[in-house]
Design a protein around this motif. Structure first.
Motif, short mmCIF file in Angstrom:
data_model
loop_
_atom_site.label_atom_id
_atom_site.label_comp_id
_atom_site.label_asym_id
_atom_site.label_seq_id
_atom_site.Cartn_x
_atom_site.Cartn_y
_atom_site.Cartn_z
N ILE A 165 0.96 -1.16 -0.07
CA ILE A 165 0.02 0.17 0.07
C ILE A 165 1.07 1.45 0.02
N ALA A 166 0.99 2.09 -1.26
CA ALA A 166 0.83 3.41 -0.88
C ALA A 166 1.07 4.70 -0.09
N LYS A 167 2.33 5.08 -0.05
CA LYS A 167 1.88 5.93 1.81
C LYS A 167 1.76 7.51 0.04
N PRO A 168 0.38 8.23 0.37
CA PRO A 168 -0.43 8.87 2.20
C PRO A 168 -1.94 7.10 2.03
N LEU A 169 -1.86 7.08 3.62
CA LEU A 169 -2.76 6.08 3.00
C LEU A 169 -4.01 6.50 3.03
N SER A 170 -4.54 5.64 2.55
CA SER A 170 -6.02 5.95 2.26
C SER A 170 -6.98 5.39 2.89
N PRO A 171 -7.52 5.44 4.36
CA PRO A 171 -8.58 4.59 5.82
C PRO A 171 -9.01 3.76 4.52
N PRO A 172 -10.16 4.29 3.87
CA PRO A 172 -11.05 2.82 2.67
C PRO A 172 -10.27 1.67 2.39
N ILE A 173 -8.87 2.38 1.59
CA ILE A 173 -8.23 1.42 1.03
C ILE A 173 -7.68 0.26 1.56
N VAL A 174 -6.59 1.42 2.90
CA VAL A 174 -5.85 0.80 4.40
C VAL A 174 -7.04 -1.32 5.11
#
Length: 330
Positions: free
Chosen positions: A107-116
């Protein structure tokens, strides 16, 4: 009062406190969380706490996330824990390095809450599916073991005949996956003997007509114990239990099926089971030499057994003998 099951445990690893705080905010409502600010601490926590999943940064002081993942995968205690990299490194080569290190996702930053949340949920579901598959396999194997306690056969018999069945299944064109399912389902072939009275199952002499009829019922009892399933290993195990005493010429039981009306798995296990029974010692008989068992298979080619499968089995006799010797009786 029933207690709710524990939420999955996730270990978050990042040298930046702000990133750990973000992961806490994203995940704390649904998961138990552990935190580490360097790879060394993460490795210690992974071994001690056995988290269900690890979210790990790559670029950290000292050991990188890549190196930490390699250490986790090399340790049998932690090898099965899925690792997801959460990192600012977004070059495709970096992703390749992460997957080669043993990660399941990137997962690439910046972190997306829905994706995480979606990625974590997906990989925990895959872990759960693997656990259920392993549990089902254990149940199948232990039911097979229960049948052995009722009979005078040994656990080595079911190991050998199951491996014979796998070899023959591959020869008959089964995929590697299907042959593995056959290997694991074959030990259930005689599970129905659980329902046969000991006075019949362990009788030292020949069975009379009524006793033989009761003995034959173990095929349908086995099918009933396993139950009906639309697909998968248990469906395979049911077919094996029900049909491995059918004969190519239609003289077998319980339904008198003939030829290719007998499922392939039943025809395969029939050969594997009889060959091992003949070449193994029992309280009521000595073990036959392999040559005599081979002669019997040839004699029963097209009568008891599928003729093409007999030929395939005999073509692979060196592999069969190797299995026989590997799991020889003490």
């Amino acid at each position: 009062m029933n207690q709710a099951p524990l939420q999955p445990l996730i270990l978050a690893v990042d040298d930046e406190a702000s990133n750990l705080q973000l992961l806490r905010h994203i995940l704390q409502d649904h998961y138990r969380l552990l935190f580490a600010k360097d790879a060394a601490r993460a490795l210690d926590l992974a071994r001690q706490e056995r988290p269900d999943l690890i979210l790990m940064d790559v670029m950290m002081p000292g050991m990188t996330g890549y190196d930490a993942c390699r250490v986790l995968k090399a340790d049998p205690v932690t090898a099965a824990i899925p690792v997801i990299f959460a990192t600012a490194l977004s070059d495709p080569d970096d992703e390749v390095t992460g997957f080669e290190a043993g990660a399941v996702d990137y997962i690439a930053k910046p972190l997306s809450p829905p994706i995480v949340r979606a990625r974590v949920r997906t990989h925990l579901s895959l872990v759960r599916a693997d656990e259920l598959k392993e549990t089902r396999l254990q149940i199948v194997q232990r039911l097979g073991l229960a049948a052995e306690y009722k009979d005078n056969e040994t656990g080595l018999h079911v190991i050998r005949m199951s491996h014979y069945a796998r070899v023959l299944g591959l020869a008959a064109g089964l995929s590697d996956t299907a042959a593995e399912d056959l290997l694991h389902a074959a030990p259930m072939h005689d599970v129905g003997k659980i329902g046969i009275p000991d006075r019949i199952l362990q009788k030292p002499g020949a069975l009379d007509k009524e006793e033989w009829k009761i003995m034959q019922s173990h095929a349908t009892i086995g099918a009933d114990i396993i139950g009906e399933h639309p697909h998968g290993m248990l469906a395979l195990a049911r077919n094996i239990a029900l049909t491995h005493h059918e004969k190519w010429d239609g003289s077998g039981y319980p339904r008198g099926l003939a030829g290719e009306d007998i499922p392939l798995e039943g025809r395969i296990v029939a050969i594997a089971d009889v060959f091992d029974a003949l070449t193994s010692a029992r309280p009521y008989k000595a073990a036959w030499p392999v040559e005599e068992a081979v002669q019997y298979l040839r004699q029963q080619r097209g009568l008891h057994f599928d003729p093409e499968l007999v030929d395939m089995f005999l073509e692979r006799l060196p592999a069969i003998v190797e299995i026989k010797e590997r799991w020889a009786e003490a």
